[in-house]
Design a protein around this motif. Structure first.
Motif, PDB file in Angstrom:
ATOM      1  N   SER A  56      -3.655  84.786  83.338  1.00 58.32           N
ATOM      2  CA  SER A  56      -3.053  84.410  81.855  1.00 58.32           C
ATOM      3  C   SER A  56      -3.701  85.261  80.758  1.00 58.32           C
ATOM      4  N   TRP A  57      -2.855  85.123  79.636  1.00 61.61           N
ATOM      5  CA  TRP A  57      -3.231  85.812  78.558  1.00 61.61           C
ATOM      6  C   TRP A  57      -2.771  84.781  77.268  1.00 61.61           C
ATOM      7  N   GLY A  58      -3.526  84.810  76.320  1.00 63.25           N
ATOM      8  CA  GLY A  58      -3.155  84.409  74.818  1.00 63.25           C
ATOM      9  C   GLY A  58      -3.762  82.869  74.915  1.00 63.25           C
ATOM     10  N   ASN A  59      -3.518  82.334  73.481  1.00 66.72           N
ATOM     11  CA  ASN A  59      -3.819  80.849  73.588  1.00 66.72           C
ATOM     12  C   ASN A  59      -2.309  80.330  73.113  1.00 66.72           C
ATOM     13  N   CYS A  60      -2.008  79.153  73.868  1.00 65.60           N
ATOM     14  CA  CYS A  60      -0.834  78.589  73.554  1.00 65.60           C
ATOM     15  C   CYS A  60      -0.739  77.625  72.173  1.00 65.60           C
ATOM     16  N   SER A  61       0.069  78.244  71.550  1.00 68.71           N
ATOM     17  CA  SER A  61       0.126  77.279  70.210  1.00 68.71           C
ATOM     18  C   SER A  61       1.772  77.022  70.009  1.00 68.71           C
ATOM     19  N   GLY A  62       2.484  76.660  71.090  1.00 70.29           N
ATOM     20  CA  GLY A  62       3.749  76.226  70.692  1.00 70.29           C
ATOM     21  C   GLY A  62       4.552  75.679  71.842  1.00 70.29           C
ATOM     22  N   GLU A  63       5.815  75.903  72.162  1.00 72.66           N
ATOM     23  CA  GLU A  63       6.337  74.948  73.308  1.00 72.66           C
ATOM     24  C   GLU A  63       6.273  75.902  74.413  1.00 72.66           C
ATOM     25  N   VAL A  64       5.629  75.023  75.543  1.00 73.86           N
ATOM     26  CA  VAL A  64       5.616  75.517  76.830  1.00 73.86           C
ATOM     27  C   VAL A  64       6.771  75.313  77.763  1.00 73.86           C
ATOM     28  N   ARG A  65       7.067  76.333  78.225  1.00 76.17           N
ATOM     29  CA  ARG A  65       8.131  76.337  79.150  1.00 76.17           C
ATOM     30  C   ARG A  65       7.788  76.715  80.675  1.00 76.17           C
ATOM     31  N   GLY A  66       8.064  76.385  81.768  1.00 78.62           N
ATOM     32  CA  GLY A  66       7.795  76.921  82.744  1.00 78.62           C
ATOM     33  C   GLY A  66       8.721  76.502  83.973  1.00 78.62           C
ATOM     34  N   SER A  67       8.520  77.203  85.167  1.00 79.61           N
ATOM     35  CA  SER A  67       9.492  76.848  86.360  1.00 79.61           C
ATOM     36  C   SER A  67       8.761  77.158  87.576  1.00 79.61           C
ATOM     37  N   PRO A  68       8.011  76.268  87.976  1.00 83.75           N
ATOM     38  CA  PRO A  68       7.595  76.522  89.620  1.00 83.75           C
ATOM     39  C   PRO A  68       8.471  76.866  90.434  1.00 83.75           C
ATOM     40  N   LYS A  69       8.418  77.690  91.274  1.00 83.35           N
ATOM     41  CA  LYS A  69       9.155  78.224  92.581  1.00 83.35           C
ATOM     42  C   LYS A  69       8.467  77.928  93.778  1.00 83.35           C
ATOM     43  N   MET A  70       9.176  77.088  94.691  1.00 85.40           N
ATOM     44  CA  MET A  70       8.513  76.784  96.010  1.00 85.40           C
ATOM     45  C   MET A  70       8.785  77.713  96.973  1.00 85.40           C
ATOM     46  N   LEU A  71       7.978  78.335  97.652  1.00 85.55           N
ATOM     47  CA  LEU A  71       8.124  79.508  98.938  1.00 85.55           C
ATOM     48  C   LEU A  71       7.969  78.935 100.149  1.00 85.55           C
ATOM     49  N   ALA A  72       7.675  79.741 101.162  1.00 85.62           N
ATOM     50  CA  ALA A  72       7.505  79.404 102.739  1.00 85.62           C
ATOM     51  C   ALA A  72       6.314  78.950 102.567  1.00 85.62           C
ATOM     52  N   ASN A  73       5.997  78.301 103.696  1.00 84.68           N
ATOM     53  CA  ASN A  73       4.348  77.643 103.956  1.00 84.68           C
ATOM     54  C   ASN A  73       3.907  76.943 102.827  1.00 84.68           C
ATOM     55  N   SER A  74       4.258  76.026 101.963  1.00 84.52           N
ATOM     56  CA  SER A  74       3.985  75.315 101.097  1.00 84.52           C
ATOM     57  C   SER A  74       3.386  76.564  99.822  1.00 84.52           C
ATOM     58  N   LEU A  75       3.752  77.451  99.866  1.00 87.49           N
ATOM     59  CA  LEU A  75       3.099  78.304  98.709  1.00 87.49           C
ATOM     60  C   LEU A  75       4.241  77.950  97.582  1.00 87.49           C
ATOM     61  N   GLN A  76       3.666  78.369  96.460  1.00 88.87           N
ATOM     62  CA  GLN A  76       4.357  78.065  95.067  1.00 88.87           C
ATOM     63  C   GLN A  76       3.817  78.975  93.967  1.00 88.87           C
ATOM     64  N   MET A  77       4.832  79.696  93.192  1.00 90.15           N
ATOM     65  CA  MET A  77       4.735  80.661  92.202  1.00 90.15           C
ATOM     66  C   MET A  77       5.095  79.733  91.279  1.00 90.15           C
ATOM     67  N   SER A  78       4.137  79.825  90.129  1.00 90.40           N
ATOM     68  CA  SER A  78       4.397  79.060  88.771  1.00 90.40           C
ATOM     69  C   SER A  78       4.119  79.939  87.699  1.00 90.40           C
ATOM     70  N   LEU A  79       5.303  80.106  87.083  1.00 93.82           N
ATOM     71  CA  LEU A  79       5.296  81.115  85.447  1.00 93.82           C
ATOM     72  C   LEU A  79       5.542  80.201  84.206  1.00 93.82           C
ATOM     73  N   THR A  80       4.612  80.212  83.632  1.00 91.91           N
ATOM     74  CA  THR A  80       4.682  79.260  82.283  1.00 91.91           C
ATOM     75  C   THR A  80       4.466  80.391  81.112  1.00 91.91           C
ATOM     76  N   TYR A  81       5.684  80.276  80.228  1.00 89.78           N
ATOM     77  CA  TYR A  81       5.624  81.242  78.954  1.00 89.78           C
ATOM     78  C   TYR A  81       5.091  79.950  77.814  1.00 89.78           C
ATOM     79  N   CYS A  82       4.762  80.527  76.954  1.00 91.38           N
ATOM     80  CA  CYS A  82       4.305  79.673  75.502  1.00 91.38           C
ATOM     81  C   CYS A  82       5.126  80.320  74.541  1.00 91.38           C
ATOM     82  N   TYR A  83       6.059  79.708  74.107  1.00 89.61           N
ATOM     83  CA  TYR A  83       6.763  80.231  72.859  1.00 89.61           C
ATOM     84  C   TYR A  83       6.390  79.959  71.474  1.00 89.61           C
ATOM     85  N   SER A  84       6.267  80.764  70.634  1.00 90.37           N
ATOM     86  CA  SER A  84       5.754  80.381  69.225  1.00 90.37           C
ATOM     87  C   SER A  84       6.853  80.794  68.570  1.00 90.37           C
ATOM     88  N   TYR A  85       7.673  79.710  67.926  1.00 90.77           N
ATOM     89  CA  TYR A  85       8.983  79.862  67.077  1.00 90.77           C
ATOM     90  C   TYR A  85       8.568  79.943  65.505  1.00 90.77           C
TER      91      TYR A  85
END
Lengths: 183, 163
Positions: free
Chosen positions: A154-183
């Motif tokens: 992770s990096w930065g301090n979130c001070s705006g809208e959070v948008r993310g998209s978790p992606k399910m992979l094999a073996n119940s693994l999950q990759m979740s990327l979240t961006y915090c947009y400051s408009y």
């Protein structure tokens, strides 16, 4: 006699007038309270319905596309022999299976951690200043637990809208990327 | 007579007050609903832009051999960047950047260690640009084995705005 009757009639009507007045004011008060109660009940029902509706989960299509591109990235790690390189998604599975990159002589998890950090740095620096913070989580997710495969990046301090998209992979693994947009 | 007039006035005031109260509740409800509609509209616009980008990336002139969504073939990018194929593109401009592995300087392809493809540019000025992330893949050979190597890129498509 008639006078008495008249006088009694007057008395009755007077009596009737004295008794009716408090009844009328009581009726008006009851009516007013009834209207206020109805309005309050309607308001409460409206609030309950509004608050009970769960907020729709907005999957960010852009971040979904980014995750797809990251997962398809061909890494430099070959578990067996070159050039059978693992892509990022396969590397996550290799890390979960505690494999070792045969060509690099490093553990898949260490290589995954290093590659993920480099990718996130490169992606963040390519953004045009809209993203104030990001977080990448790769974990094994079950109904009750979340076991991180690598430490959260992770990096930065979130001070705006959070948008993310978790992606399910094999073996119940999950990759979740979240961006915090400051408009 | 005066009492009746008072009562009528009281009733009138009460009805007006209740009416204004319901108007306020209605305005509040409309404002609440409008907020949801606005965010849904913005999200739909984004989805629409992304589906247009998918159409471009899925075109046979750019798409990877396996017809994977949002996957561009690097060799095709090189070919399409070399000549002007303005007749086939339904948009005003197409650019592709390689984001990872990162190259510090922007180098126009085709060139060694390049990271920027100017596939098409109609030179129009009044454009709106949409972008999405894509895989940029190519076939490589090592130890006489062929394998697919994919990098992370960004596809930027420019659409002409109607005046």
């Amino acid at each position: 006699m008639i006078r008495k009757i008249k006088s009694t009639r007057v008395q009755v009507s007077q009596l009737g007038g004295i008794i009716a007045k408090p009844k009328r004011s009581q009726q008006e008060m009851v009516g007013f309270v009834l209207i206020v109660s109805l309005v309050m009940v309607a308001l409460m029902i409206f609030l309950v319905i509004s608050l009970r509706k769960p907020a729709p989960e907005m999957k960010d299509a852009n971040i979904d596309a980014l995750e797809g591109a990251v997962l398809a990235y061909t890494t430099g790690c070959a578990i067996n022999n070159e050039p059978d390189y693992s892509d990022f998604e396969e590397l996550i599975g290799d890390c979960y299976d505690n494999e070792k990159c045969a060509n690099l002589q490093v553990m898949a998890c260490d290589y995954l951690n290093e590659t993920a950090r480099k990718i996130m740095d490169a992606l963040y620096s390519a953004e045009t200043g809209e993203v104030s913070a990001y977080e990448l989580r790769i974990a094994r997710v079950t109904n009750e637990t979340e076991d991180l495969i690598i430490p959260v990046i992770s990096w930065g301090n979130c001070s705006g809208e959070v948008r993310g998209s978790p992606k399910m992979l094999a073996n119940s693994l999950q990759m979740s990327l979240t961006y915090c947009y400051s408009y | 007579m005066k009492k009746a007039q008072m009562r009528i006035q009281q009733m009138a005031f009460m009805i007006i007050a209740v009416f204004f109260f319901f108007v306020l509740v209605g305005l509040f409800f409309i404002g609440w609903s409008y907020k949801d509609i606005k965010s849904n509209y913005e999200e739909l616009q984004k989805e629409q832009a992304l589906s247009s980008l998918k159409v471009i990336s899925n075109m046979g002139e750019l798409n990877c051999e396996e017809n994977t969504e949002l996957c561009l073939d690097e060799d095709k990018l090189v070919v399409m960047s070399r000549k002007d194929y303005s007749d086939i593109w339904p948009v005003a401009s197409i650019r592709v950047y390689q984001l990872y592995p990162k190259i510090n300087k922007t180098v126009l392809c085709p060139a060694p260690n390049c990271n920027y493809y100017q596939v098409y540019d109609s030179k129009q000025k009044n454009l709106k640009e949409f972008s999405t992330y894509v895989s940029i893949c190519r076939r490589d050979t090592q130890n006489s084995y062929q394998y697919e190597k994919c990098n992370i890129g960004k596809l930027i498509v420019g659409v002409k705005l109607n005046d």
